[in-house]
Design a protein around this motif. Structure first.
Motif, mmCIF file in Angstrom:
data_model
loop_
_atom_site.group_PDB
_atom_site.id
_atom_site.type_symbol
_atom_site.label_atom_id
_atom_site.label_comp_id
_atom_site.label_asym_id
_atom_site.label_seq_id
_atom_site.Cartn_x
_atom_site.Cartn_y
_atom_site.Cartn_z
ATOM 1 N N ARG A 210 -8.443 -7.333 3.990
ATOM 2 C CA ARG A 210 -9.648 -6.772 3.367
ATOM 3 C C ARG A 210 -9.291 -5.640 2.409
ATOM 4 N NH1 ARG A 210 -11.566 -8.016 8.629
ATOM 5 N NH2 ARG A 210 -11.004 -5.956 9.440
ATOM 6 N N ALA A 211 -8.211 -4.923 2.696
ATOM 7 C CA ALA A 211 -7.752 -3.898 1.756
ATOM 8 C C ALA A 211 -7.262 -4.539 0.464
ATOM 9 C CB ALA A 211 -6.643 -3.062 2.397
ATOM 10 N N ASP A 217 -10.781 -6.292 -6.307
ATOM 11 C CA ASP A 217 -12.076 -6.109 -6.960
ATOM 12 C C ASP A 217 -12.107 -4.840 -7.814
ATOM 13 O OD1 ASP A 217 -12.906 -8.415 -5.714
ATOM 14 O OD2 ASP A 217 -13.825 -7.367 -4.026
ATOM 15 N N ASN A 218 -11.611 -3.731 -7.273
ATOM 16 C CA ASN A 218 -11.583 -2.471 -8.029
ATOM 17 C C ASN A 218 -10.628 -1.527 -7.311
ATOM 18 O OD1 ASN A 218 -12.205 0.151 -9.154
ATOM 19 N ND2 ASN A 218 -14.083 -0.764 -9.982
ATOM 20 N N ASP A 219 -9.440 -1.338 -7.882
ATOM 21 C CA ASP A 219 -8.433 -0.537 -7.189
ATOM 22 C C ASP A 219 -8.822 0.936 -7.090
ATOM 23 O OD1 ASP A 219 -8.228 -0.110 -9.866
ATOM 24 O OD2 ASP A 219 -6.057 -0.375 -9.995
ATOM 25 N N LEU A 220 -9.558 1.451 -8.088
ATOM 26 C CA LEU A 220 -9.985 2.846 -8.031
ATOM 27 C C LEU A 220 -10.991 3.066 -6.912
ATOM 28 C CD1 LEU A 220 -9.904 5.687 -9.169
ATOM 29 C CD2 LEU A 220 -11.681 5.010 -10.834
ATOM 30 N N SER A 221 -11.966 2.162 -6.808
ATOM 31 C CA SER A 221 -12.941 2.277 -5.718
ATOM 32 C C SER A 221 -12.268 2.106 -4.361
ATOM 33 C CB SER A 221 -14.039 1.221 -5.894
ATOM 34 O OG SER A 221 -14.743 1.424 -7.103
ATOM 35 N N ALA A 222 -11.271 1.209 -4.300
ATOM 36 C CA ALA A 222 -10.549 1.028 -3.041
ATOM 37 C C ALA A 222 -9.807 2.289 -2.641
ATOM 38 C CB ALA A 222 -9.572 -0.148 -3.166
ATOM 39 N N GLN A 223 -9.201 2.952 -3.621
ATOM 40 C CA GLN A 223 -8.474 4.189 -3.322
ATOM 41 C C GLN A 223 -9.418 5.280 -2.854
ATOM 42 O OE1 GLN A 223 -6.380 5.847 -6.657
ATOM 43 N NE2 GLN A 223 -4.871 6.849 -5.350
ATOM 44 N N LEU A 224 -10.590 5.380 -3.484
ATOM 45 C CA LEU A 224 -11.573 6.372 -3.067
ATOM 46 C C LEU A 224 -12.123 6.069 -1.675
ATOM 47 C CD1 LEU A 224 -13.554 6.863 -6.399
ATOM 48 C CD2 LEU A 224 -11.841 8.384 -5.386
ATOM 49 N N VAL A 230 -0.401 2.164 -2.802
ATOM 50 C CA VAL A 230 1.042 1.926 -2.823
ATOM 51 C C VAL A 230 1.424 0.911 -1.757
ATOM 52 C CG1 VAL A 230 3.311 2.981 -2.537
ATOM 53 C CG2 VAL A 230 1.501 4.215 -3.752
ATOM 54 N N ARG A 231 0.938 1.127 -0.565
ATOM 55 C CA ARG A 231 1.270 0.218 0.536
ATOM 56 C C ARG A 231 0.699 -1.168 0.302
ATOM 57 N NH1 ARG A 231 -0.224 1.262 6.923
ATOM 58 N NH2 ARG A 231 0.691 -0.678 7.732
ATOM 59 N N SER A 232 -0.536 -1.252 -0.153
ATOM 60 C CA SER A 232 -1.189 -2.548 -0.331
ATOM 61 C C SER A 232 -0.501 -3.378 -1.400
ATOM 62 C CB SER A 232 -2.668 -2.352 -0.679
ATOM 63 O OG SER A 232 -3.365 -1.732 0.374
ATOM 64 N N LYS A 233 -0.213 -2.761 -2.548
ATOM 65 C CA LYS A 233 0.384 -3.523 -3.638
ATOM 66 C C LYS A 233 1.829 -3.914 -3.338
ATOM 67 C CE LYS A 233 -2.523 -1.728 -7.359
ATOM 68 N NZ LYS A 233 -2.568 -1.067 -8.693
ATOM 69 N N LEU A 234 2.596 -3.008 -2.782
ATOM 70 C CA LEU A 234 3.989 -3.323 -2.511
ATOM 71 C C LEU A 234 4.124 -4.369 -1.402
ATOM 72 C CD1 LEU A 234 5.833 0.119 -2.810
ATOM 73 C CD2 LEU A 234 5.487 -1.663 -4.530
ATOM 74 N N THR A 235 3.288 -4.291 -0.383
ATOM 75 C CA THR A 235 3.348 -5.311 0.659
ATOM 76 C C THR A 235 2.914 -6.672 0.136
ATOM 77 O OG1 THR A 235 1.140 -4.615 1.400
ATOM 78 C CG2 THR A 235 3.041 -3.734 2.592
ATOM 79 N N ALA A 236 1.964 -6.692 -0.796
ATOM 80 C CA ALA A 236 1.549 -7.960 -1.392
ATOM 81 C C ALA A 236 2.686 -8.586 -2.182
ATOM 82 C CB ALA A 236 0.327 -7.743 -2.284
#
Length: 356
Positions: A210-211, A217-224, A230-236
């Motif tokens: 879900r992360a 959908d929107n990385d800025l909204s996800a970060q907020l 960092v963890r989400s993108k690198l693990t993907a």
């Protein structure tokens, strides 16, 4: 008449109310209904029995589909899950193939796993630019990695064998069974594919999945919202590369050799086509997309060969044109991919004969 209609409606409601998920544990289950568990068991049994029934060439094509589905699933997790574009999946498949070529025979499973792990480490490095760039800029960065990997595959002769590549010994065996047999390779690949597909299905329903969807959908909204970008993108990126590396190790044993021509840009585009045609962000989409991308060209080749050997050279060029037109028509008519088409068919039979 009204009572009959009302009783039918209540019966259908009771039947399908059991499929409604009320908590995360039910949502994360592999098959939350008896029907789902039944068809899941049928699918696994069919895969186990299939090598005993199919001739050699269909078995070779089936293993190709298995490899394409694994590599495509890795890209599904990255593109459809985390929303990160990549044009370098074929490079990770090549890394896994070359690594596995150094550990064959009874060490074949270790070689395939080592190829996936090394590809995952390199995937983390490739994912670092995604922390600063995205969209077309990230696609160009992964494209540069694809060209760099192709250059290394051709020049690092000590590890890759250069342009000539590496060839497996014909007498190689695994647990006493010849690796030259496509059935043995299929079972070996299936031992990796089944748990990896289950893990991917489970992962997309968990908090990490879900992360990824939030980042897509929107990385800025996800970060907020508290998502660690960092963890989400690198693990993907790491997981996508790992799936590609495992697929490369299986592919190396299937064809019995590994050369740079098997991991060029056109194959990365092919894996991306599996994502688009199958339906991004779903495990089923990887399987359906792999079937489409692998089987359609094989079917067109058989049709071209039926006209006679004198027409094969002429029709082979039209085969690529027809394949491209099929993809375009499919995307125009069904933008959600084969998963969307399957969903519409399933919903129709779920509500039939009711009109809603």
């Amino acid at each position: 008449m009204y009572r009959l209609s009302q009783s039918l409606t209540d019966a259908f409601s009771r039947r399908f109310s059991r499929t409604v998920r009320e908590d995360y544990r039910q949502d994360e289950a592999y098959a939350s209904t008896p029907q789902g568990r039944f068809w899941l068991a049928i699918a696994i049994i069919s895969l186990l029995v299939m090598p005993l029934l199919l001739p050699q060439y269909p078995m070779f094509v089936a293993t190709q589909i298995l490899v394409a589905a694994l590599a495509g699933l890795g890209l599904h997790l990255l593109v459809g899950g985390a929303g990160q574009i990549s044009l370098g999946q074929a490079a990770f498949v090549g890394i896994g193939a070359y690594t596995s070529s150094h550990l064959t025979g009874d060490l074949a499973p270790m070689g395939i796993l080592a190829g996936g792990l090394i590809a995952a480490l390199i995937g983390i490095v490739l994912g670092i630019p995604s922390l600063r760039i995205k969209g077309a800029y990230l696609a160009i960065a992964t494209l540069a990695f694809q060209f760099l990997a192709d250059y290394i595959f051709k020049r690092w002769t000590d590890f890759t064998g250069g342009v000539a590549g590496r060839k497996l010994p014909a007498e190689g065996t695994f647990l006493g069974l010849p690796l030259a047999d496509d059935r043995v390779v299929f079972y070996l690949g299936l031992a990796f594919a089944i748990p990896m597909f289950f893990y991917a299905k489970r992962l997309l329903s968990t908090r990490a999945g879900r992360a990824w969807f939030a980042v897509r959908d929107n990385d800025l909204s996800a970060q907020l919202s508290g998502v660690d970008l960092v963890r989400s993108k690198l693990t993907a990126f790491a997981l996508s590369a790992f799936y590609g590396g495992i697929a490369g190790g299986i592919l190396m044993h299937l064809i019995g050799a590994v050369t740079p021509e098997n991991f060029v840009l056109s194959f990365s585009i092919q894996y991306l086509a599996i994502v688009i045609v199958g339906g991004a962000g779903t495990v089923l989409g990887a399987v359906l997309g792999a079937f489409f991308i692998v089987l359609i060209p094989e079917t067109l080749s058989v049709i071209a060969g039926a006209f006679g050997p004198q027409y094969v050279a002429q029709l082979s060029a039209w085969r690529s044109v027809a394949f491209g037109v099929l993809i375009l028509l499919f995307l125009i008519l069904e933008p959600r991919g084969l998963v969307g088409l399957w969903g519409r068919i399933r919903d129709y039979f779920r509500t039939w004969p009711l009109p809603y």
